[in-house]
Design an enzyme around this catalytic site. Structure first.
Site, PDB file in Angstrom:
ATOM      1  N   HIS A  30       0.852  -1.181   0.000  1.00  0.00           N
ATOM      2  CA  HIS A  30       0.000   0.000   0.000  1.00  0.00           C
ATOM      3  C   HIS A  30       0.892   1.237   0.000  1.00  0.00           C
ATOM      4  O   HIS A  30       1.849   1.327   0.778  1.00  0.00           O
ATOM      5  CB  HIS A  30      -0.923  -0.001   1.216  1.00  0.00           C
ATOM      6  CG  HIS A  30      -1.908   1.125   1.204  1.00  0.00           C
ATOM      7  ND1 HIS A  30      -2.801   1.320   0.165  1.00  0.00           N
ATOM      8  CD2 HIS A  30      -2.130   2.133   2.091  1.00  0.00           C
ATOM      9  CE1 HIS A  30      -3.539   2.390   0.414  1.00  0.00           C
ATOM     10  NE2 HIS A  30      -3.149   2.902   1.572  1.00  0.00           N
ATOM     11  N   HIS A  42      -2.979   9.163   1.112  1.00  0.00           N
ATOM     12  CA  HIS A  42      -2.986   7.941   0.306  1.00  0.00           C
ATOM     13  C   HIS A  42      -4.369   7.700  -0.278  1.00  0.00           C
ATOM     14  O   HIS A  42      -5.346   8.360   0.099  1.00  0.00           O
ATOM     15  CB  HIS A  42      -2.512   6.735   1.128  1.00  0.00           C
ATOM     16  CG  HIS A  42      -3.265   6.516   2.411  1.00  0.00           C
ATOM     17  ND1 HIS A  42      -3.991   5.374   2.672  1.00  0.00           N
ATOM     18  CD2 HIS A  42      -3.398   7.290   3.518  1.00  0.00           C
ATOM     19  CE1 HIS A  42      -4.521   5.449   3.879  1.00  0.00           C
ATOM     20  NE2 HIS A  42      -4.185   6.604   4.416  1.00  0.00           N
ATOM     21  N   CYS A 148      -3.499   2.800  -5.438  1.00  0.00           N
ATOM     22  CA  CYS A 148      -2.729   3.636  -4.519  1.00  0.00           C
ATOM     23  C   CYS A 148      -1.339   3.958  -5.051  1.00  0.00           C
ATOM     24  O   CYS A 148      -0.810   5.053  -4.823  1.00  0.00           O
ATOM     25  CB  CYS A 148      -2.644   2.971  -3.149  1.00  0.00           C
ATOM     26  SG  CYS A 148      -1.852   1.334  -3.151  1.00  0.00           S
TER      27      CYS A 148
END
Length: 257
Positions: A30, A42, A148
């Site tokens: 991530h 994010h 992401c």
């Protein structure tokens, strides 16, 4: 940072850095942009009532952060989130994404989503993009075309993929696609390979080449787009967005205070 790992200490990251951490026992990573003040911007899936996946980033953001009251804040119907570094990492290790690496180093990093040959823009520009998208969104989340890592790569470089039907900017996504592609391309060569080792070598080589070909630093289907014009270019915006983009300058900064 070395050849085998991009792991860093918290004291080593600076505002404007592209950071990431692994989830689900290194199954995927991530990504986000560290904007200073122990805060990370994010991009996640929008939270839904029907989601049952334990890996869904949106699910984890419903937990209350006891340290920072604004942790987990997002605009309505937006997947761009402002979190503290602790909640972003979720007890995982901290890694720093590398930019402007040489082709040889890129190919040596067998796992995608760790580096790119593209150069990063200055930190103030990166933070400006991240905060602008935090306020205005980054469109719909898509695991292969708008995830992401795509978000963080855009914040760092300002590069946008022209062909929205192909793979996005994410090295992680291109690795997933590249592995089956490499196996498919190498299958006709089985008759030429005297041993499984030879076949594995050809497959690995094609995998690396296919991953390199999708890197934003060498692709021909990417263009530089100002963050103020991003909504219009992707069809998210309206006339009001177009007016805003003509009055804002790419160098303008949004205060983090």
């Amino acid at each position: 940072m070395g050849l085998l790992t991009n792991r860093v200490k918290r004291s080593e990251i600076k505002p404007g850095d592209h950071i990431y951490t692994y989830r689900a026992v290194f199954a995927y990573s991530h990504h986000g942009i560290f904007v200073g003040g122990s805060k990370v911007v994010h991009f996640t899936r929008l939270e839904t009532n029907t989601s049952s996946s334990s890996n869904n980033e949106a699910d984890s953001l419903t937990e209350e952060c006891l340290k920072y009251p604004d942790c987990g804040f997002r605009q309505p119907n937006s997947g761009v989130v402002l979190s503290c570094l602790d909640c972003f990492l979720k007890n995982g290790a901290l890694y720093s994404f590398e930019y402007n690496v040489t082709p040889s180093l890129f190919l040596a990093k067998v796992r995608g989503g760790t580096c790119t040959t593209a150069a990063s823009d200055p930190p103030e520009t990166v933070i400006h993009r991240a905060m602008h998208l935090f306020q205005n969104g980054f469109g719909n989340y898509d695991v292969f075309q708008n995830n992401c890592e795509d978000f963080a790569l855009y914040c760092k470089t300002g590069l946008l993929t022209v062909d929205r039907l192909g793979v996005g900017r994410s090295g992680q996504a291109s690795s997933v696609i590249g592995a089956p592609l490499a196996a498919l391309l190498s299958s006709p060569l089985k008759l030429l390979m005297p041993s499984p080792v030879g076949l594995a070598t050809v497959t690995a080589g094609m995998y690396c080449v296919s991953r390199y070909a999708t890197d934003i630093g060498v692709r021909s289907d990417v263009i530089k787009v100002a963050v103020e014009d991003l909504a219009v270019n992707l069809g998210w915006g309206n006339n009001e967005a177009e007016n805003v983009s003509t009055n804002r300058q790419p160098g303008d900064l949004i205060s983090l205070d």
